[in-house]
Design an enzyme around this catalytic site. Structure first.
Site, PDB file in Angstrom:
ATOM      1  N   TRP A 120     -16.965  27.684  -8.284  1.00  0.00           N
ATOM      2  CA  TRP A 120     -18.414  27.549  -8.335  1.00  0.00           C
ATOM      3  C   TRP A 120     -19.151  28.790  -7.858  1.00  0.00           C
ATOM      4  CZ3 TRP A 120     -20.572  24.447 -11.471  1.00  0.00           C
ATOM      5  CH2 TRP A 120     -20.019  23.194 -11.761  1.00  0.00           C
ATOM      6  N   ASP A 135     -15.050  20.055 -14.124  1.00  0.00           N
ATOM      7  CA  ASP A 135     -13.935  19.189 -13.755  1.00  0.00           C
ATOM      8  C   ASP A 135     -13.284  18.462 -14.933  1.00  0.00           C
ATOM      9  OD1 ASP A 135     -15.331  19.805 -11.458  1.00  0.00           O
ATOM     10  OD2 ASP A 135     -15.828  17.735 -10.949  1.00  0.00           O
ATOM     11  N   SER A 138     -18.294  13.400 -12.658  1.00  0.00           N
ATOM     12  CA  SER A 138     -16.846  13.227 -12.778  1.00  0.00           C
ATOM     13  C   SER A 138     -16.388  11.803 -12.487  1.00  0.00           C
ATOM     14  CB  SER A 138     -16.137  14.188 -11.824  1.00  0.00           C
ATOM     15  OG  SER A 138     -16.193  15.485 -12.349  1.00  0.00           O
ATOM     16  N   ARG A 168     -19.706  10.324  -5.096  1.00  0.00           N
ATOM     17  CA  ARG A 168     -19.299  10.614  -6.477  1.00  0.00           C
ATOM     18  C   ARG A 168     -17.788  10.783  -6.668  1.00  0.00           C
ATOM     19  NH1 ARG A 168     -22.248  14.935  -4.429  1.00  0.00           N
ATOM     20  NH2 ARG A 168     -21.074  16.844  -4.088  1.00  0.00           N
ATOM     21  N   GLU A 204     -15.088  16.711  -2.580  1.00  0.00           N
ATOM     22  CA  GLU A 204     -15.303  16.252  -3.944  1.00  0.00           C
ATOM     23  C   GLU A 204     -13.974  15.847  -4.577  1.00  0.00           C
ATOM     24  OE1 GLU A 204     -19.317  18.342  -5.623  1.00  0.00           O
ATOM     25  OE2 GLU A 204     -17.457  19.391  -6.071  1.00  0.00           O
TER      26      GLU A 204
END
Lengths: 571, 571
Positions: free
Chosen positions: B342, B57, B135, B203, B256
């Site tokens: 991913w 990222d 991140s 996150r 995310e």
């Protein structure tokens, strides 16, 4: 919309009106089914495909039980329809004159088990040669709300779109026709259309009975506005606009083929409603896709339970699915979808080599589960597939990390396969299962595989019968392994030119057509890396050849040529 | 959450506290950038890729203008940063020790134009060898709300997740660090974490300044709950939970990297907010994808304008995009995304052959348009790509239905291409444009094409350098031709191992990596079937080799080895 007074008048008028005009395409039989040659190498053996030419959306799907009031009958939770009392009716978008879309009719087939399909004569014809009969649905009007069915509890009403193409993309409006012979022949309603908003993007009505309000409810698509309109009616003829559901989920460029259906929830006595919307073009994989929204429905308004966009199928050939009408909401709902994609459906090789294009998916039974984090998830599995097992080709309840190799050239070409990894714990989530179906002649293959607790993949890019920039080769999805069960599974059906895969008992499913120059005839199942404490069971069964069973001495499937005199093929 | 009193105390404490501990990976330089060999055949020439090993990222992206208060400066609508006053800072998820994810740091690079990137030393190191720096984002605290920057208007605060991996997937909490030298070196805040909800799935904080409420606003992901939390703070240290936005759009298995950004609307003086959420795994194409929700934001709550799920990019390699901080909401917003997926990022061949894996997308400028039917649409185009044109290889303003063949073996291997069909009317929506990039050595190719007003396709399946069941070969999307403009267009950049395509001025965009065994060196552009009344213009430009320009005599890109003494490479 009509007033109640008009409604009663029109109900009476319909009983006395003459049938509106009908256009019969030259050369297409009107009194009997179209005969089909089902011997082609691409012809699925346990999937429905039309006798000739082109099908797209399934339409008007309803089970008609002889003389029984469906909605009041006490069923077991899983309705099998294995006896002679129940018949499943599949109508379908049908062009009887060319293997591409256009000249749309409602084709018709019936089944006792959703796998053996008996072709019937065309059910609904267009009124003239510039009008198409587009998609729609059918209901059993057990209480004769329509007035079409005095002294009858199995009257069928079809609700469908007529697309008036006189000058390009003309008006699309909603029409009805009724059948007093259980769904075989239809009379168009004299006061059609029943809904007309003077739009050229307004189609695909799907009607259910809403018991609490004692009214019919229709979902219908204002396609390019991304609006699903909800209408209600006491009698199927007079409709009142109740609400709109709009701009939810993936949009693509059109909303099509909405479905509203009540269905059970796993581990709950409650039911939920599910609104399904197909979009085309503009699916993430390109072209056509279906998505669904769990929620509540009060007879006039649908409210989605959240803002999530949930996709039905991670393959590319599952569109415009329809749920059969009239299955009580606390039973698993049964569906079929069109197993193709508008991006390439007019180009697949079957049209040139075998004179037909497109097929329906396997019948699926569906329910919702409320799962951790994701919330509501549609679980779909093949409907009673065991009923068409012809032969056990292999079964090993303790295969372990090993390979199984099968020559299935002498079967129908249709197989069911199932692999289960059991006794998994958080520390043993390891191993892979791979299946490869190969042609021993050409080496072409289609394959699928998955790590336990990882993304399941399907690869159809190694078959040579069809090359097209929109014919994606690879697909994958996360099977959403549920650690509480300790079991990861994959199963599916390969059927000559179509593969359907189900992961973790239907948490994910995928429908993909494929076209190999030589028939696939060899299956390799490989299991590797599974922990010794886990169990591995693998089974493969050959499925019946449901079409060969119907063929006459010339290899022709005639269908039910004697309908009306009580005849027709019986299984 | 802290009270205001605690906030003031902790602000004071931070100015006096010693830096918390830092773990330096053995062998990784701490005082200078990591040197990189950018000569590999797969190395993009105008995209950012890390000097060695692995990136994912983009993080902390912010432009820092020397000594200027960004939010109050009067900018032209299109900010070019072509002069010496402006520097774009890109931080990025970086594993400096292996070409796969793990051992995460914040790498750092800077640019004057978003194409020529100067590698800087690692910006943020983990506190110990069992913690990863995940991140996050960065802001310029021009008003010294944090108290970290007395007498300074260009102080930078980084807000990021620490993932404590001591015992498997441990707690993820939000931390800050501050830089008094314009973003080059950071001091970790003494009272970290600033937010800790004791979750192991929490996150990717992204912070913006909300002018109307004079507060900072953070979006942060409760990943497996499908919740984006919104927090507010007066000072970047003390955060109050304000609201949640949950279960919208595609879910996959995790939310995310949320972004909240104000941006202009085409043909309007109003701005809108856009909430972007990345999901992985579980994208429709498999793995990783980003989606966005236009809406409104009042400082505490985000409301999506509708229930639609809108996907950023129809390729498979565009994830975790971040919008640069601090660009006024009425200017086009600038973004970069991680250009990989991913599902296969740890397996692509560059890791073995060239010692690096993954790159960022092209910088894109973004705005919203309110378009017919679909509603709001994110329009994304390459940022000022003309600034790196090296050579016009071909330009024909009236190509018509013809073919253009180019040998580009002697260029950097990075090309920009553009084709426009103009003067289209409803009756002349016909014709196709196809582009094929081929290796004259191996015959491998990557191709794309589109009918005018149809679905644009991309095919990377005919390159041989990487075979993986998740590495989809084919992609398509409908370019949403706007008939009112009369122009259909396609453009893009091919850059050795990455192709980005933009349809109809950015209505659709796609990012795809590809790996050919032999370099592609020949471009064929074919136009066919276009009406005589329509115009056809096609241009192809070679782009600069931004990395070769920086290489020393040994072919090594050293980066800014003299930062702090005012040195460093200047373009």
């Amino acid at each position: 919309m009509y007033s109640t007074v008009v409604c009663l008048l029109s109900a009476w008028a319909s009983l006395t009106a003459a049938q509106t005009s009908t256009y019969y395409s030259p050369g297409v039989p009107t009194a009997e089914p179209i005969a089909g040659d089902y011997t082609g190498v691409y012809r699925p053996r346990v999937h429905f495909s039309p006798p000739t030419n082109f099908t797209n959306d399934p339409n008007g799907m309803c089970p008609v039980v002889n003389g029984l009031v469906l909605l009041r009958h006490a069923y077991t939770r899983e309705r099998m329809f294995k006896d002679a009392n129940g018949t499943w009716h599949l109508y379908y978008q049908y062009n009887p004159t060319e293997p591409v879309a256009g000249n749309q009719h409602w084709g018709h087939a019936t089944s006792q088990d959703l796998y053996h399909w008996e072709n019937q004569k065309i059910a609904i014809w267009p009124p003239n040669n510039t009008t198409f009969v587009y998609s729609g649905s059918a209901v059993v009007d057990t209480n004769n709300t329509s007035g079409f069915f005095p002294n009858q509890t199995n009257g069928v009403v079809a609700i469908y779109t007529l697309a008036h193409q006189t000058t390009g993309a003309g008006v699309q409006n909603q029409n009805i026709a009724y059948s007093r012979d259980g769904g075989y022949t239809f009379v168009t309603y004299a006061n059609n259309p029943v809904i007309d908003v003077h739009s050229n993007q307004f189609r695909d009505p799907k009607v259910i009975w809403h018991s609490a309000t004692q009214k019919w409810a229709m979902v219908v698509s204002y396609a390019t506005d991304f609006v699903i309109g909800i209408y209600t009616s006491p009698n199927l003829k007079d409709w009142t606009h109740a609400s709109n559901f709009s701009h939810h989920g993936l949009l693509g460029l059109q909303y099509e083929c909405p479905n509203l259906v009540e269905m059970p929830m796993l581990n709950s006595t409650s039911t939920m409603y599910l609104l399904q919307i197909s979009i085309n073009p503009g699916a993430p994989l390109g072209g056509s896709i279906s998505q669904y929204f769990p929620g509540s429905f009060n007879g006039t308004h649908f409210a989605a339970v959240d803002g999530a966009a949930r996709i039905n199928d991670f393959g590319k050939d599952n569109y415009a699915g329809q749920f059969f009408y009239g299955i009580p909401g606390d039973e698993n709902q049964v569906s079929l979808a069109w197993a193709s994609n508008w991006q390439y459906t007019s180009l697949v090789p079957t049209g040139v080599t075998e004179g037909w294009r497109s097929q329906m998916s396997l019948p699926r039974r569906n329910y919702l589960a409320n799962v951790t984090s994701i919330g509501y998830d549609l679980i779909s599995t093949p409907y009673a597939i065991e009923s068409i097992f012809a032969q056990e080709l292999a079964y090993n309840s303790s295969l372990g990390n090993a390979t199984l190799l099968l020559d299935y050239a002498s079967t129908s070409g249709a197989l069911y396969f199932s692999a289960n990894i059991t006794h998994l714990t958080p520390s043993t989530l390891q191993g892979t299962v791979n299946l490869t179906f190969t042609s021993s002649v050409s080496g072409e293959f289609i394959s699928l595989g998955s790590p336990v607790n990882g993304d399941t993949w399907i690869d159809r890019s190694h078959t040579s019968g069809f090359e097209n920039p929109y014919f994606n080769g690879k697909f994958s999805a996360n099977g959403q392994f549920d650690s509480s069960t300790g079991t990861w599974s994959i199963s599916g059906v390969i059927d000559r030119s179509i593969l359907e895969v189900f992961v973790n008992g239907g948490r994910q499913s995928a429908t993909n057509t494929f076209y190999s120059d030589s028939p696939l005839d060899t299956l390799r199942v490989g299991v590797a890396g599974v922990a010794g404490s886990a169990g591995v069971s693998v089974g493969v069964w050959a499925l019946e050849d449901t079409w060969a069973q119907q063929a006459d001495g010339n290899g022709t499937v005639v269908g039910n040529a004697t309908m009306g005199s009580g005849g027709g093929y019986r299984f």
